[in-house]
Scaffold this active site. Structure first.
Site, PDB file in Angstrom:
ATOM      1  N   GLY A  31       0.819  -1.207   0.000  1.00 10.78           N
ATOM      2  CA  GLY A  31       0.000   0.000   0.000  1.00 10.78           C
ATOM      3  C   GLY A  31       0.851   1.254   0.000  1.00 10.78           C
ATOM      4  N   HIS A  37       4.499   2.407  -7.869  1.00 10.35           N
ATOM      5  CA  HIS A  37       3.551   1.283  -7.896  1.00 10.35           C
ATOM      6  C   HIS A  37       2.662   1.377  -9.144  1.00 10.35           C
ATOM      7  CE1 HIS A  37       4.195   1.722  -3.406  1.00 10.35           C
ATOM      8  NE2 HIS A  37       4.485   0.454  -3.598  1.00 10.35           N
ATOM      9  N   LYS A 149      13.859  -0.920  -7.604  1.00  9.28           N
ATOM     10  CA  LYS A 149      14.438  -0.176  -6.481  1.00  9.28           C
ATOM     11  C   LYS A 149      14.804  -1.120  -5.340  1.00  9.28           C
ATOM     12  CE  LYS A 149      13.386   2.937  -2.908  1.00  9.28           C
ATOM     13  NZ  LYS A 149      12.895   1.917  -2.056  1.00  9.28           N
ATOM     14  N   ASP A 150      13.934  -2.099  -5.071  1.00  7.39           N
ATOM     15  CA  ASP A 150      14.252  -3.112  -4.053  1.00  7.39           C
ATOM     16  C   ASP A 150      15.046  -4.204  -4.758  1.00  7.39           C
ATOM     17  OD1 ASP A 150      12.816  -2.059  -1.698  1.00  7.39           O
ATOM     18  OD2 ASP A 150      11.103  -2.252  -3.025  1.00  7.39           O
ATOM     19  N   LEU A 184      11.528   7.050  -5.812  1.00  5.77           N
ATOM     20  CA  LEU A 184      10.261   7.088  -5.071  1.00  5.77           C
ATOM     21  C   LEU A 184      10.219   5.943  -4.070  1.00  5.77           C
ATOM     22  CD1 LEU A 184       7.444   8.028  -7.609  1.00  5.77           C
ATOM     23  CD2 LEU A 184       9.052   9.461  -6.377  1.00  5.77           C
TER      24      LEU A 184
HETATM   25  O1  PAF Z   1       8.079  -4.479  -1.894  1.00  5.72           O
HETATM   26  C1  PAF Z   1       7.100  -4.585  -1.126  1.00  5.72           C
HETATM   27  O2  PAF Z   1       6.221  -3.730  -1.063  1.00  5.72           O
HETATM   28  C2  PAF Z   1       7.002  -5.806  -0.225  1.00  5.72           C
HETATM   29  O3  PAF Z   1       8.247  -6.208   0.226  1.00  5.72           O
HETATM   30  C3  PAF Z   1       6.236  -6.971  -0.874  1.00  5.72           C
HETATM   31  C4  PAF Z   1       6.947  -7.504  -2.093  1.00  5.72           C
HETATM   32  C5  PAF Z   1       4.838  -6.512  -1.267  1.00  5.72           C
HETATM   33  C6  PAF Z   1       6.099  -8.120   0.130  1.00  5.72           C
HETATM   34  O4  PAF Z   1       5.441  -7.726   1.279  1.00  5.72           O
END
Ligand code: PAF
Length: 282
Positions: A31, A37, A149-150, A184
């Site tokens: 969220g 996103h 980014k992650d 972001l």
């Molecule tokens: O990147 C995220 O927002 C979270 O780590 C994920 C992949 C939704 C898992 O909770």
């Protein structure tokens, strides 16, 4: 747009869509949706007929003293953003339905989950891979989109999908940045205006690494030092790491190779930020 927190209901919605001939795509989120996103939703839409967004602040990926209780949860705004982006379904479960009493099965990628972010946040990746595996089992998407980014997260998820033969195509989408270079992140909202300015030190340090390696620097340790020196030149900044690694295994490098990734994690004030940059010498 279908919105539910019930496993039975989301499975039913997905199964009906599949019967209509739809390919199912999933965008897992916690969220607090931002343009990053929305770009994942857009990319997912290009590849499938039915886009499902999950919204779940997963408690098992937060360690003690991390920001689980303060993590932003603007559900109404998130649902409105999903609706506007043409999402077909949102699955927003309660904690008790995904982690009922007696829950004790974990999915963990062995080595890669213990380095870098895993060293600083020991339970984090076990929580991430477990929840993503559970969401894949519930939704059974053919495509799932994650942000670059992650970086370590997407590398771990790709490894998990490979190792466990999960029939899902993991799509990694580019990091979305503000005009001045700040990546972001839902956590940017914790930054004061001054810290927001200071936070540009991450993208600046990544640029320094890129310039050095493109310019022919052969000493990886010297490049890492240069990134740290830049980060440490700001008062409110406490880096956890600034490194150059192999882009797939995230293992250390003795010398530059054609494809690399620079990764940074640092506190700016009380807020921990991460960023990364692929570096190609091809
Ligand atoms: O990147 C995220 O927002 C979270 O780590 C994920 C992949 C939704 C898992 O909770």
């Amino acid at each position: 747009m279908e919105v539910t927190g019930e496993i039975g209901e989301i499975r039913e919605a997905v199964s009906l869509a599949r019967q209509r001939g739809c390919r199912i795509g999933c965008v897992p989120t916690m969220g607090a949706l931002h343009s990053g996103h929305l770009s994942l939703i857009e990319e997912c839409r290009k590849r499938v007929d039915y886009v499902l967004v999950t919204i779940f602040v997963n408690p098992t990926q937060f360690g003690e003293g991390e920001d689980l209780s303060n993590y932003p949860r603007p559900l109404e705004a998130d649902l409105a953003a999903c609706e506007k982006s043409g999402v077909d379904a949102v699955y927003a479960p309660e904690i008790a339905s995904l982690y009922p009493p007696g829950f004790e099965t974990w999915v963990e990628v062995d080595e890669m989950s213990k380095i870098l972010e895993g060293e600083c946040r020991p339970v984090h990746f076990r929580g991430v891979t477990t929840i993503v595996a559970k969401l894949f089992n519930i939704v059974q998407p053919v495509v799932a989109c994650f942000g670059a980014k992650d970086y370590q997260q997407q590398a771990l998820i790709r490894q998990m999908v490979r190792d466990l033969n999960m029939p899902v195509d993991v799509v990694v989408c580019p990091t979305i940045r503000e005009a001045d270079g700040l990546a972001l992140s839902s956590r940017n909202q914790y930054l004061s205006p001054e810290q927001r300015q200071t936070a540009l030190c991450l993208s600046q340090a990544l640029e320094l690494a890129n310039e050095a390696l493109q310019g022919g620097e052969k000493d990886i340790a010297a490049v890492e030092k240069q990134m740290l020196k830049h980060l440490n030149s700001f008062d409110d900044v406490q880096p956890d790491y600034a490194v150059i690694r192999d882009p797939d295994s995230l293992k250390e490098l003795q010398e530059p190779q054609p494809e690399m990734v620079a990764l940074i994690s640092t506190f700016v004030g009380q807020t921990r930020l991460i960023d990364n940059r692929r570096i190609s010498l091809r």
